[in-house]
Design a protein around this motif. Structure first.
Motif, PDB file in Angstrom:
ATOM      1  N   MET A   1       0.760  -1.277  -0.066  1.00  0.00           N
ATOM      2  CA  MET A   1      -0.020   0.143  -0.061  1.00  0.00           C
ATOM      3  C   MET A   1       0.861   1.092   0.149  1.00  0.00           C
ATOM      4  O   MET A   1       1.998   1.217   0.773  1.00  0.00           O
ATOM      5  CB  MET A   1      -1.025   0.070   1.250  1.00  0.00           C
ATOM      6  CG  MET A   1      -1.754  -1.189   1.334  1.00  0.00           C
ATOM      7  SD  MET A   1      -3.126  -0.622   2.654  1.00  0.00           S
ATOM      8  CE  MET A   1      -4.189  -0.012   1.644  1.00  0.00           C
ATOM      9  N   SER A   2       0.416   2.279  -0.811  1.00  0.00           N
ATOM     10  CA  SER A   2       1.297   3.357  -0.976  1.00  0.00           C
ATOM     11  C   SER A   2       1.095   4.569   0.242  1.00  0.00           C
ATOM     12  O   SER A   2       1.825   5.326   0.451  1.00  0.00           O
ATOM     13  CB  SER A   2       1.088   3.987  -2.354  1.00  0.00           C
ATOM     14  OG  SER A   2       0.029   4.262  -2.339  1.00  0.00           O
ATOM     15  N   THR A   3      -0.352   4.544   0.703  1.00  0.00           N
ATOM     16  CA  THR A   3      -0.700   5.396   1.775  1.00  0.00           C
ATOM     17  C   THR A   3      -1.178   4.693   2.825  1.00  0.00           C
ATOM     18  O   THR A   3      -1.466   3.536   2.768  1.00  0.00           O
ATOM     19  CB  THR A   3      -1.559   6.259   1.247  1.00  0.00           C
ATOM     20  OG1 THR A   3      -2.769   5.749   0.816  1.00  0.00           O
ATOM     21  CG2 THR A   3      -1.355   7.149   0.134  1.00  0.00           C
ATOM     22  N   THR A   4      -1.235   5.280   4.065  1.00  0.00           N
ATOM     23  CA  THR A   4      -1.743   5.016   5.179  1.00  0.00           C
ATOM     24  C   THR A   4      -3.447   4.690   4.984  1.00  0.00           C
ATOM     25  O   THR A   4      -4.033   5.640   4.712  1.00  0.00           O
ATOM     26  CB  THR A   4      -1.595   5.732   6.481  1.00  0.00           C
ATOM     27  OG1 THR A   4       0.092   5.894   6.637  1.00  0.00           O
ATOM     28  CG2 THR A   4      -1.986   5.218   7.706  1.00  0.00           C
ATOM     29  N   PRO A   5      -3.854   3.567   5.189  1.00  0.00           N
ATOM     30  CA  PRO A   5      -5.228   3.612   4.875  1.00  0.00           C
ATOM     31  C   PRO A   5      -6.145   4.147   5.961  1.00  0.00           C
ATOM     32  O   PRO A   5      -5.626   4.346   7.390  1.00  0.00           O
ATOM     33  CB  PRO A   5      -5.522   1.766   5.344  1.00  0.00           C
ATOM     34  CG  PRO A   5      -4.643   1.557   5.866  1.00  0.00           C
ATOM     35  CD  PRO A   5      -3.298   2.366   5.654  1.00  0.00           C
ATOM     36  N   ASP A   6      -7.357   4.696   5.909  1.00  0.00           N
ATOM     37  CA  ASP A   6      -8.293   5.369   6.772  1.00  0.00           C
ATOM     38  C   ASP A   6      -8.898   4.407   7.574  1.00  0.00           C
ATOM     39  O   ASP A   6      -8.532   3.139   7.418  1.00  0.00           O
ATOM     40  CB  ASP A   6      -9.129   6.418   6.290  1.00  0.00           C
ATOM     41  CG  ASP A   6     -10.185   5.819   5.216  1.00  0.00           C
ATOM     42  OD1 ASP A   6     -10.272   4.606   5.315  1.00  0.00           O
ATOM     43  OD2 ASP A   6     -10.637   6.605   4.560  1.00  0.00           O
ATOM     44  N   LEU A  13      -9.646  -4.241   4.992  1.00  0.00           N
ATOM     45  CA  LEU A  13      -8.378  -4.885   4.892  1.00  0.00           C
ATOM     46  C   LEU A  13      -8.746  -6.208   6.068  1.00  0.00           C
ATOM     47  O   LEU A  13      -8.254  -7.300   5.676  1.00  0.00           O
ATOM     48  CB  LEU A  13      -7.068  -4.133   5.362  1.00  0.00           C
ATOM     49  CG  LEU A  13      -6.586  -3.614   4.198  1.00  0.00           C
ATOM     50  CD1 LEU A  13      -5.307  -2.443   4.499  1.00  0.00           C
ATOM     51  CD2 LEU A  13      -5.827  -4.324   3.369  1.00  0.00           C
ATOM     52  N   ALA A  14      -8.916  -5.557   7.262  1.00  0.00           N
ATOM     53  CA  ALA A  14      -9.263  -6.771   8.322  1.00  0.00           C
ATOM     54  C   ALA A  14     -10.059  -7.591   7.695  1.00  0.00           C
ATOM     55  O   ALA A  14     -10.148  -8.836   7.941  1.00  0.00           O
ATOM     56  CB  ALA A  14      -9.859  -5.846   9.599  1.00  0.00           C
ATOM     57  N   ARG A  15     -11.428  -7.433   7.523  1.00  0.00           N
ATOM     58  CA  ARG A  15     -12.430  -8.172   6.814  1.00  0.00           C
ATOM     59  C   ARG A  15     -11.875  -9.246   5.738  1.00  0.00           C
ATOM     60  O   ARG A  15     -12.079 -10.357   5.742  1.00  0.00           O
ATOM     61  CB  ARG A  15     -13.524  -7.615   6.317  1.00  0.00           C
ATOM     62  CG  ARG A  15     -14.456  -6.929   7.294  1.00  0.00           C
ATOM     63  CD  ARG A  15     -15.968  -6.420   6.816  1.00  0.00           C
ATOM     64  NE  ARG A  15     -15.800  -5.329   5.948  1.00  0.00           N
ATOM     65  CZ  ARG A  15     -15.725  -4.177   6.620  1.00  0.00           C
ATOM     66  NH1 ARG A  15     -15.731  -4.028   8.058  1.00  0.00           N
ATOM     67  NH2 ARG A  15     -15.491  -3.001   5.826  1.00  0.00           N
ATOM     68  N   ARG A  16     -11.088  -8.576   5.019  1.00  0.00           N
ATOM     69  CA  ARG A  16     -10.417  -9.349   3.721  1.00  0.00           C
ATOM     70  C   ARG A  16      -9.263 -10.361   4.243  1.00  0.00           C
ATOM     71  O   ARG A  16      -9.421 -11.733   3.981  1.00  0.00           O
ATOM     72  CB  ARG A  16      -9.801  -8.470   2.654  1.00  0.00           C
ATOM     73  CG  ARG A  16     -11.070  -7.942   1.889  1.00  0.00           C
ATOM     74  CD  ARG A  16     -10.393  -7.244   0.659  1.00  0.00           C
ATOM     75  NE  ARG A  16      -9.123  -7.200   0.410  1.00  0.00           N
ATOM     76  CZ  ARG A  16      -8.352  -6.154  -0.032  1.00  0.00           C
ATOM     77  NH1 ARG A  16      -8.670  -4.933   0.330  1.00  0.00           N
ATOM     78  NH2 ARG A  16      -6.970  -6.579  -0.468  1.00  0.00           N
ATOM     79  N   ALA A  17      -8.613  -9.735   5.203  1.00  0.00           N
ATOM     80  CA  ALA A  17      -7.544 -10.778   5.783  1.00  0.00           C
ATOM     81  C   ALA A  17      -8.094 -11.965   6.684  1.00  0.00           C
ATOM     82  O   ALA A  17      -7.886 -13.068   6.544  1.00  0.00           O
ATOM     83  CB  ALA A  17      -6.671  -9.747   6.730  1.00  0.00           C
ATOM     84  N   ASP A  27      -0.655  -6.289   4.087  1.00  0.00           N
ATOM     85  CA  ASP A  27      -1.064  -4.743   3.955  1.00  0.00           C
ATOM     86  C   ASP A  27      -1.660  -4.133   5.303  1.00  0.00           C
ATOM     87  O   ASP A  27      -0.895  -3.275   5.847  1.00  0.00           O
ATOM     88  CB  ASP A  27      -1.999  -4.175   2.975  1.00  0.00           C
ATOM     89  CG  ASP A  27      -1.395  -4.272   1.607  1.00  0.00           C
ATOM     90  OD1 ASP A  27      -0.279  -4.548   1.606  1.00  0.00           O
ATOM     91  OD2 ASP A  27      -2.248  -4.560   0.530  1.00  0.00           O
ATOM     92  N   LEU A  28      -2.329  -5.036   5.924  1.00  0.00           N
ATOM     93  CA  LEU A  28      -2.874  -4.622   7.407  1.00  0.00           C
ATOM     94  C   LEU A  28      -1.571  -4.559   8.520  1.00  0.00           C
ATOM     95  O   LEU A  28      -1.859  -3.661   9.079  1.00  0.00           O
ATOM     96  CB  LEU A  28      -4.009  -5.794   7.758  1.00  0.00           C
ATOM     97  CG  LEU A  28      -4.510  -5.719   9.134  1.00  0.00           C
ATOM     98  CD1 LEU A  28      -5.504  -4.445   8.950  1.00  0.00           C
ATOM     99  CD2 LEU A  28      -5.335  -6.866   9.289  1.00  0.00           C
ATOM    100  N   LEU A  29      -0.977  -5.699   8.354  1.00  0.00           N
ATOM    101  CA  LEU A  29       0.139  -5.829   9.303  1.00  0.00           C
ATOM    102  C   LEU A  29       1.160  -4.494   9.033  1.00  0.00           C
ATOM    103  O   LEU A  29       1.434  -3.844  10.084  1.00  0.00           O
ATOM    104  CB  LEU A  29       1.046  -6.924   9.360  1.00  0.00           C
ATOM    105  CG  LEU A  29       0.095  -8.133   9.708  1.00  0.00           C
ATOM    106  CD1 LEU A  29       1.044  -9.463   9.342  1.00  0.00           C
ATOM    107  CD2 LEU A  29      -0.308  -8.099  10.959  1.00  0.00           C
ATOM    108  N   VAL A  30       1.375  -4.048   8.130  1.00  0.00           N
ATOM    109  CA  VAL A  30       2.331  -2.810   7.835  1.00  0.00           C
ATOM    110  C   VAL A  30       1.509  -1.558   8.270  1.00  0.00           C
ATOM    111  O   VAL A  30       1.951  -0.951   9.099  1.00  0.00           O
ATOM    112  CB  VAL A  30       2.621  -2.769   6.233  1.00  0.00           C
ATOM    113  CG1 VAL A  30       3.229  -1.472   6.036  1.00  0.00           C
ATOM    114  CG2 VAL A  30       3.379  -4.031   5.870  1.00  0.00           C
ATOM    115  N   ALA A  31       0.342  -1.539   7.972  1.00  0.00           N
ATOM    116  CA  ALA A  31      -0.507  -0.289   8.262  1.00  0.00           C
ATOM    117  C   ALA A  31      -0.710  -0.269   9.811  1.00  0.00           C
ATOM    118  O   ALA A  31      -0.522   0.999  10.328  1.00  0.00           O
ATOM    119  CB  ALA A  31      -1.900  -0.521   7.597  1.00  0.00           C
TER     120      ALA A  31
END
Length: 187
Positions: A1-6, A13-17, A27-31
């Motif tokens: 992900m290029s930007t921090t998710p809102d 992301l959590a639902r998909r993970a 992506d979730l862990l990085v965020a």
């Protein structure tokens, strides 16, 4: 992900993970890593200890994300995981310190195991550990409220408890913690 998710993107992301999407999990862990580091840093003063607890929390998220059912916000679930990781790291440090104390006395106090440097955070962890031995059901609500600053309704959702029960447990926890923290204050 290029930007921090809102917040909403993070929830997605959590639902998909939770549904098994490995890319979303990565992506979730990085965020969430910087936020988890800040959360555990509120309880663990020494940066290396906070980093250890952060990594443990992220590993717990990766291992248990499929158990996230979305009954509460992901951020609330994450607060619980991070708090548990910080308390677990503290207990491990305390046990290690006790084992090493038998072998030798340190020349200088270790800031990870003394409240002289760490202040009330370690006193609180010690008091929470003491409370957890006799009234474990009181620990999580008071940590979610007083350390992670969640509102009562959100705590009720996370713990799946009636709002009145949450308020009562927090009140009883604070009542039980007060003398333990007062005893830890320097004279």
């Amino acid at each position: 992900m290029s930007t921090t998710p809102d917040r909403e993107e993070l929830e997605e992301l959590a639902r998909r993970a939770a549904g098994g999407d490995a890319v979303a999990l990565e992506d979730l862990l990085v965020a969430v890593q910087p936020g988890v580091r800040r959360l555990v840093g509120r309880m663990l003063v020494h940066p290396q200890d906070a980093e250890e607890a952060t990594q443990d929390a992220l590993l717990a998220v990766a291992r248990h994300i499929t158990g996230f059912e979305g009954r509460s916000r992901f951020s609330t679930w994450l607060h619980t995981v991070a708090g548990n990781s910080a308390r677990s790291t503290y207990r491990t440090l305390k046990r290690r310190s006790a084992e090493h104390a038998v072998d030798q006395l340190p020349e200088r106090p270790d800031p990870r195991t003394t409240s002289v440097i760490a202040g009330s955070r370690l006193d609180l962890l010690e008091a929470l550990e003491t409370l957890g031995r006799t009234r474990p059901e009181l620990v999580e609500p008071v940590v979610l409220r007083d350390v992670h600053e969640l509102d009562y309704a959100e705590i009720a959702r996370v713990l799946d408890l009636p709002l009145g029960t949450v308020k009562s447990r927090i009140h009883h926890a604070r009542t039980a913690l007060r003398p333990l923290l007062a005893a830890a204050e320097p004279t």
